[in-house]
Design a protein around this motif. Structure first.
Motif, PDB file in Angstrom:
ATOM      1  N   GLU A 278     -18.108 -35.405  12.946  1.00  0.00           N
ATOM      2  CA  GLU A 278     -17.331 -36.068  11.916  1.00  0.00           C
ATOM      3  C   GLU A 278     -15.872 -35.961  12.365  1.00  0.00           C
ATOM      4  O   GLU A 278     -15.379 -34.860  12.633  1.00  0.00           O
ATOM      5  CB  GLU A 278     -17.526 -35.379  10.570  1.00  0.00           C
ATOM      6  CG  GLU A 278     -16.854 -36.087   9.436  1.00  0.00           C
ATOM      7  CD  GLU A 278     -17.272 -35.516   8.086  1.00  0.00           C
ATOM      8  OE1 GLU A 278     -17.229 -36.291   7.123  1.00  0.00           O
ATOM      9  OE2 GLU A 278     -17.619 -34.335   7.993  1.00  0.00           O
TER      10      GLU A 278
ATOM     11  N   ILE B 223     -12.163 -36.077  11.467  1.00  0.00           N
ATOM     12  CA  ILE B 223     -11.301 -35.947  10.292  1.00  0.00           C
ATOM     13  C   ILE B 223      -9.848 -35.931  10.751  1.00  0.00           C
ATOM     14  O   ILE B 223      -9.498 -35.220  11.692  1.00  0.00           O
ATOM     15  CB  ILE B 223     -11.628 -34.654   9.512  1.00  0.00           C
ATOM     16  CG1 ILE B 223     -13.050 -34.740   8.934  1.00  0.00           C
ATOM     17  CG2 ILE B 223     -10.612 -34.419   8.399  1.00  0.00           C
ATOM     18  CD1 ILE B 223     -13.497 -33.498   8.197  1.00  0.00           C
TER      19      ILE B 223
ATOM     20  N   LEU C   4     -12.243 -39.647   7.558  1.00  0.00           N
ATOM     21  CA  LEU C   4     -11.584 -39.086   6.388  1.00  0.00           C
ATOM     22  C   LEU C   4     -10.201 -38.609   6.822  1.00  0.00           C
ATOM     23  O   LEU C   4     -10.062 -38.046   7.909  1.00  0.00           O
ATOM     24  CB  LEU C   4     -12.373 -37.892   5.838  1.00  0.00           C
ATOM     25  CG  LEU C   4     -13.835 -38.158   5.471  1.00  0.00           C
ATOM     26  CD1 LEU C   4     -14.541 -36.843   5.173  1.00  0.00           C
ATOM     27  CD2 LEU C   4     -13.922 -39.095   4.280  1.00  0.00           C
TER      28      LEU C   4
ATOM     29  N   TYR D 244      -6.753 -36.509   5.433  1.00  0.00           N
ATOM     30  CA  TYR D 244      -6.120 -35.661   4.428  1.00  0.00           C
ATOM     31  C   TYR D 244      -4.648 -35.521   4.771  1.00  0.00           C
ATOM     32  O   TYR D 244      -4.294 -35.490   5.958  1.00  0.00           O
ATOM     33  CB  TYR D 244      -6.788 -34.280   4.413  1.00  0.00           C
ATOM     34  CG  TYR D 244      -8.253 -34.362   4.069  1.00  0.00           C
ATOM     35  CD1 TYR D 244      -8.679 -34.249   2.749  1.00  0.00           C
ATOM     36  CD2 TYR D 244      -9.217 -34.583   5.045  1.00  0.00           C
ATOM     37  CE1 TYR D 244     -10.016 -34.345   2.418  1.00  0.00           C
ATOM     38  CE2 TYR D 244     -10.553 -34.682   4.726  1.00  0.00           C
ATOM     39  CZ  TYR D 244     -10.954 -34.554   3.414  1.00  0.00           C
ATOM     40  OH  TYR D 244     -12.279 -34.657   3.083  1.00  0.00           O
TER      41      TYR D 244
ATOM     42  N   THR E 191      -7.849 -39.451   1.808  1.00  0.00           N
ATOM     43  CA  THR E 191      -8.982 -38.795   1.162  1.00  0.00           C
ATOM     44  C   THR E 191      -8.540 -37.702   0.206  1.00  0.00           C
ATOM     45  O   THR E 191      -9.194 -37.456  -0.801  1.00  0.00           O
ATOM     46  CB  THR E 191      -9.928 -38.203   2.231  1.00  0.00           C
ATOM     47  OG1 THR E 191     -10.258 -39.236   3.159  1.00  0.00           O
ATOM     48  CG2 THR E 191     -11.184 -37.641   1.622  1.00  0.00           C
TER      49      THR E 191
ATOM     50  N   THR F 184      -8.080 -30.083  -0.552  1.00  0.00           N
ATOM     51  CA  THR F 184      -9.319 -30.866  -0.520  1.00  0.00           C
ATOM     52  C   THR F 184      -9.984 -30.727   0.848  1.00  0.00           C
ATOM     53  O   THR F 184     -11.198 -30.580   0.947  1.00  0.00           O
ATOM     54  CB  THR F 184      -9.039 -32.354  -0.814  1.00  0.00           C
ATOM     55  OG1 THR F 184      -8.153 -32.464  -1.921  1.00  0.00           O
ATOM     56  CG2 THR F 184     -10.305 -33.122  -1.106  1.00  0.00           C
ATOM     57  N   LEU F 185      -9.174 -30.763   1.901  1.00  0.00           N
ATOM     58  CA  LEU F 185      -9.689 -30.589   3.264  1.00  0.00           C
ATOM     59  C   LEU F 185     -10.335 -29.218   3.418  1.00  0.00           C
ATOM     60  O   LEU F 185     -11.446 -29.102   3.953  1.00  0.00           O
ATOM     61  CB  LEU F 185      -8.554 -30.746   4.287  1.00  0.00           C
ATOM     62  CG  LEU F 185      -8.883 -30.348   5.732  1.00  0.00           C
ATOM     63  CD1 LEU F 185      -9.968 -31.236   6.319  1.00  0.00           C
ATOM     64  CD2 LEU F 185      -7.631 -30.390   6.589  1.00  0.00           C
TER      65      LEU F 185
ATOM     66  N   SER G 207     -11.612 -27.288   1.157  1.00  0.00           N
ATOM     67  CA  SER G 207     -12.869 -27.266   0.394  1.00  0.00           C
ATOM     68  C   SER G 207     -13.977 -27.973   1.164  1.00  0.00           C
ATOM     69  O   SER G 207     -15.112 -27.498   1.229  1.00  0.00           O
ATOM     70  CB  SER G 207     -12.689 -27.944  -0.968  1.00  0.00           C
ATOM     71  OG  SER G 207     -11.822 -27.202  -1.769  1.00  0.00           O
ATOM     72  N   LYS G 208     -13.644 -29.116   1.737  1.00  0.00           N
ATOM     73  CA  LYS G 208     -14.624 -29.882   2.515  1.00  0.00           C
ATOM     74  C   LYS G 208     -15.117 -29.069   3.702  1.00  0.00           C
ATOM     75  O   LYS G 208     -16.312 -28.986   3.956  1.00  0.00           O
ATOM     76  CB  LYS G 208     -13.996 -31.185   3.007  1.00  0.00           C
ATOM     77  CG  LYS G 208     -14.782 -31.835   4.132  1.00  0.00           C
ATOM     78  CD  LYS G 208     -15.177 -33.215   3.826  1.00  0.00           C
ATOM     79  CE  LYS G 208     -15.918 -33.875   4.952  1.00  0.00           C
ATOM     80  NZ  LYS G 208     -17.357 -33.775   4.836  1.00  0.00           N
ATOM     81  N   LEU G 209     -14.182 -28.457   4.439  1.00  0.00           N
ATOM     82  CA  LEU G 209     -14.564 -27.696   5.624  1.00  0.00           C
ATOM     83  C   LEU G 209     -15.427 -26.481   5.273  1.00  0.00           C
ATOM     84  O   LEU G 209     -16.355 -26.148   6.007  1.00  0.00           O
ATOM     85  CB  LEU G 209     -13.327 -27.255   6.402  1.00  0.00           C
ATOM     86  CG  LEU G 209     -12.532 -28.364   7.075  1.00  0.00           C
ATOM     87  CD1 LEU G 209     -11.278 -27.802   7.726  1.00  0.00           C
ATOM     88  CD2 LEU G 209     -13.377 -29.127   8.089  1.00  0.00           C
TER      89      LEU G 209
ATOM     90  N   ASN H 159     -18.898 -27.842   4.576  1.00  0.00           N
ATOM     91  CA  ASN H 159     -19.406 -28.820   5.533  1.00  0.00           C
ATOM     92  C   ASN H 159     -20.529 -28.248   6.387  1.00  0.00           C
ATOM     93  O   ASN H 159     -20.486 -27.092   6.800  1.00  0.00           O
ATOM     94  CB  ASN H 159     -18.264 -29.293   6.445  1.00  0.00           C
ATOM     95  CG  ASN H 159     -18.554 -30.636   7.058  1.00  0.00           C
ATOM     96  OD1 ASN H 159     -19.428 -31.359   6.619  1.00  0.00           O
ATOM     97  ND2 ASN H 159     -17.796 -30.984   8.079  1.00  0.00           N
TER      98      ASN H 159
ATOM     99  N   CYS I 126     -14.025 -23.216  11.267  1.00  0.00           N
ATOM    100  CA  CYS I 126     -14.738 -24.305  10.578  1.00  0.00           C
ATOM    101  C   CYS I 126     -14.810 -25.578  11.413  1.00  0.00           C
ATOM    102  O   CYS I 126     -15.337 -26.588  10.945  1.00  0.00           O
ATOM    103  CB  CYS I 126     -14.040 -24.635   9.258  1.00  0.00           C
ATOM    104  SG  CYS I 126     -13.906 -23.267   8.129  1.00  0.00           S
TER     105      CYS I 126
END
Length: 169
Positions: free
Chosen positions: A15, A17, A51, A53, A85, A90-91, A93-95, A98, A125
């Motif tokens: 992915e 990012i 995505l 950020y 995004t 937010t990044l 949290s996503k990582l 993930n 991560c």
């Protein structure tokens, strides 16, 4: 060569990012928005980021874990940026949630953090960090998690900010 490398990562299930950051400053909201939209467009087109950020107003040396605290969702919504995004929080949290392999693309070393310990913590991560320096040097650099964790010399370029880089207008 760069496009081929990024395409290869996507084909291998990574992915992609993107992340962009700007320091607080006297810049007008319109100019700040235009700068961010430029960075977002570059991350999407040149780096194929799925995505993206952003951190709208934080210093390069600020700890990554506290960037955009309190959350800046309202500020980002006011900017009305296309393809944004979310924020640093937010990044993160996503990582942390993930399960995919991630390649983080940043615009310049200071675009993420100038604190090597922060880079070391974050790279756990990630599989790769790609530093897009096309605007300044016409080059890009790729750092794998194993290289960063096993050799402190790979962290030295991130501790780069002595003065703000000269950008064209």
């Amino acid at each position: 060569m760069y496009y081929v490398s990024i395409t290869s990562l996507r084909t291998d299930g990574f992915e992609i990012i993107g992340y962009a950051r700007k320091s607080p400053g006297e810049q007008s909201n319109d100019k700040r928005k235009a700068n961010f939209q430029n960075m977002i467009n570059c991350l999407r087109k040149r780096s194929l980021a799925e995505l993206i950020y952003i951190s709208p107003q934080c210093l390069a040396g600020s700890p990554i874990a506290s960037k955009d605290m309190p959350d800046v969702v309202e500020e980002l919504e006011k900017m009305e940026l296309n393809y944004c995004t979310g924020s640093t929080q937010t990044l993160l949290s996503k990582l942390s949630a993930n399960i995919k392999k991630v390649c983080l693309v940043i615009v310049d070393y200071a675009g993420l953090s100038t604190n090597p310990d922060d880079i070391r913590t974050l790279v756990v991560c990630l599989e790769y960090i790609v530093v897009d320096r096309f605007r300044e040097t016409g080059k890009y650099e790729v750092y794998s998690r194993s290289k960063i964790l096993n050799n402190d010399n790979y962290l030295k370029p991130f501790a780069c900010r002595k003065a703000l880089p000269r950008r064209s207008k």
